[in-house]
Design a protein around this motif. Structure first.
Motif, PDB file in Angstrom:
ATOM      1  N   ARG A  32       0.837  -1.211   0.000  1.00 42.30           N
ATOM      2  CA  ARG A  32       0.000   0.000   0.000  1.00 42.30           C
ATOM      3  C   ARG A  32       0.872   1.261   0.000  1.00 42.30           C
ATOM      4  NH1 ARG A  32      -3.115  -3.238   3.382  1.00 42.30           N
ATOM      5  NH2 ARG A  32      -2.326  -2.220   5.258  1.00 42.30           N
ATOM      6  N   MET A  33       1.958   1.242   0.740  1.00 41.67           N
ATOM      7  CA  MET A  33       2.860   2.401   0.787  1.00 41.67           C
ATOM      8  C   MET A  33       3.591   2.610  -0.538  1.00 41.67           C
ATOM      9  SD  MET A  33       4.354   2.081   4.650  1.00 41.67           S
ATOM     10  CE  MET A  33       5.518   3.406   4.407  1.00 41.67           C
ATOM     11  N   ALA A  34       3.893   1.528  -1.224  1.00 41.07           N
ATOM     12  CA  ALA A  34       4.641   1.608  -2.485  1.00 41.07           C
ATOM     13  C   ALA A  34       3.739   1.858  -3.689  1.00 41.07           C
ATOM     14  CB  ALA A  34       5.430   0.307  -2.687  1.00 41.07           C
ATOM     15  N   PHE A  35       2.441   1.742  -3.512  1.00 43.99           N
ATOM     16  CA  PHE A  35       1.489   1.859  -4.612  1.00 43.99           C
ATOM     17  C   PHE A  35       1.552   3.238  -5.260  1.00 43.99           C
ATOM     18  CE2 PHE A  35      -2.937   2.673  -6.128  1.00 43.99           C
ATOM     19  CZ  PHE A  35      -2.950   1.726  -7.144  1.00 43.99           C
ATOM     20  N   ARG A  36       1.684   3.238  -6.576  1.00 44.66           N
ATOM     21  CA  ARG A  36       1.730   4.476  -7.360  1.00 44.66           C
ATOM     22  C   ARG A  36       0.479   4.514  -8.234  1.00 44.66           C
ATOM     23  NH1 ARG A  36       6.247   4.364 -10.917  1.00 44.66           N
ATOM     24  NH2 ARG A  36       5.932   6.590 -11.134  1.00 44.66           N
ATOM     25  N   SER A  37      -0.526   5.230  -7.766  1.00 43.41           N
ATOM     26  CA  SER A  37      -1.804   5.252  -8.479  1.00 43.41           C
ATOM     27  C   SER A  37      -1.662   5.782  -9.906  1.00 43.41           C
ATOM     28  CB  SER A  37      -2.846   6.067  -7.698  1.00 43.41           C
ATOM     29  OG  SER A  37      -2.409   7.391  -7.542  1.00 43.41           O
ATOM     30  N   GLU A  38      -0.746   6.723 -10.106  1.00 43.75           N
ATOM     31  CA  GLU A  38      -0.567   7.263 -11.463  1.00 43.75           C
ATOM     32  C   GLU A  38      -0.063   6.193 -12.427  1.00 43.75           C
ATOM     33  OE1 GLU A  38       3.374   8.003  -9.367  1.00 43.75           O
ATOM     34  OE2 GLU A  38       1.261   8.114  -8.811  1.00 43.75           O
ATOM     35  N   ALA A  39       0.688   5.233 -11.943  1.00 45.28           N
ATOM     36  CA  ALA A  39       1.182   4.137 -12.790  1.00 45.28           C
ATOM     37  C   ALA A  39       0.113   3.067 -12.997  1.00 45.28           C
ATOM     38  CB  ALA A  39       2.428   3.515 -12.169  1.00 45.28           C
ATOM     39  N   GLY A  42      -5.893   2.871 -15.604  1.00 48.43           N
ATOM     40  CA  GLY A  42      -6.280   1.999 -16.706  1.00 48.43           C
ATOM     41  C   GLY A  42      -5.856   0.552 -16.545  1.00 48.43           C
ATOM     42  N   VAL A  43      -5.233   0.215 -15.417  1.00 42.72           N
ATOM     43  CA  VAL A  43      -4.748  -1.140 -15.175  1.00 42.72           C
ATOM     44  C   VAL A  43      -5.802  -1.933 -14.399  1.00 42.72           C
ATOM     45  CG1 VAL A  43      -2.977  -2.512 -14.006  1.00 42.72           C
ATOM     46  CG2 VAL A  43      -2.346  -0.392 -15.180  1.00 42.72           C
ATOM     47  N   HIS A  44      -6.018  -3.165 -14.832  1.00 42.70           N
ATOM     48  CA  HIS A  44      -6.935  -4.078 -14.154  1.00 42.70           C
ATOM     49  C   HIS A  44      -6.219  -5.420 -14.025  1.00 42.70           C
ATOM     50  CE1 HIS A  44     -10.186  -1.186 -14.737  1.00 42.70           C
ATOM     51  NE2 HIS A  44      -9.688  -1.025 -15.949  1.00 42.70           N
ATOM     52  N   LEU A  45      -5.507  -5.615 -12.920  1.00 40.86           N
ATOM     53  CA  LEU A  45      -4.703  -6.821 -12.726  1.00 40.86           C
ATOM     54  C   LEU A  45      -4.824  -7.319 -11.293  1.00 40.86           C
ATOM     55  CD1 LEU A  45      -1.385  -5.770 -14.516  1.00 40.86           C
ATOM     56  CD2 LEU A  45      -3.031  -7.477 -15.308  1.00 40.86           C
ATOM     57  N   ARG A  64      -6.979   2.077  -8.373  1.00 41.11           N
ATOM     58  CA  ARG A  64      -7.409   1.744  -7.014  1.00 41.11           C
ATOM     59  C   ARG A  64      -6.778   0.431  -6.612  1.00 41.11           C
ATOM     60  NH1 ARG A  64     -13.618   2.301  -7.733  1.00 41.11           N
ATOM     61  NH2 ARG A  64     -12.994   2.536  -9.874  1.00 41.11           N
ATOM     62  N   LEU A  65      -6.502   0.292  -5.326  1.00 38.73           N
ATOM     63  CA  LEU A  65      -5.792  -0.870  -4.810  1.00 38.73           C
ATOM     64  C   LEU A  65      -6.591  -1.545  -3.715  1.00 38.73           C
ATOM     65  CD1 LEU A  65      -3.109  -2.541  -4.525  1.00 38.73           C
ATOM     66  CD2 LEU A  65      -2.443  -0.856  -2.799  1.00 38.73           C
TER      67      LEU A  65
END
Length: 125
Positions: A32-39, A42-45, A64-65
């Motif tokens: 969660r701390m490393a999550f880069r929402s800008e990257a 459009g990603v669905h994985l 979203r994570l």
């Protein structure tokens, strides 16, 4: 020690330093701390991670994570990260090196590991 992941090859796993404690909660927090929402736009994985005997999962859905404990039935990539997950997220270890050097095992599209590292990174932004 060798560690198999269903459908993967056996790999070496180094031990953690005695002072390091890795739990499912600490791994989820680190992600969660490393999550880069800008990257992740459009990603669905979905990813399933096996780290130090624990299994956690993470789902990225358009920047979203969500993370949780246990398996993810429809994961796009299964990662046996071993003790070097932080090295991977910090850029100390490149995704291809991790697999080529036997420091991790993947089940799924190998290119999704590079995407994982783009989305989850502790490097300066």
């Amino acid at each position: 020690m060798c560690s198999p992941l269903a459908g993967g090859t056996h790999v070496r796993r180094a031990s953690h330093a005695p002072e390091e404690i890795v739990t499912p909660d600490s791994t989820s927090t680190a992600l969660r701390m490393a999550f880069r929402s800008e990257a992740a736009r459009g990603v669905h994985l979905g990813y399933e991670l096996h780290v130090d005997g624990s299994v956690i999962h993470t789902r990225v859905d358009n920047a979203r994570l969500a993370t949780g404990r246990g398996r993810l039935a429809d994961a796009d990539l299964h990662i046996e990260a071993g003790p070097r997950l932080h090295a991977l997220l910090s850029g100390e270890l490149r995704p291809g090196e991790a697999v080529d050097n036997g420091e991790g095992t993947l089940v799924g599209n190998r290119e999704l590991l590079a995407r994982f590292v783009e989305i989850f990174t502790v490097r300066p932004r």
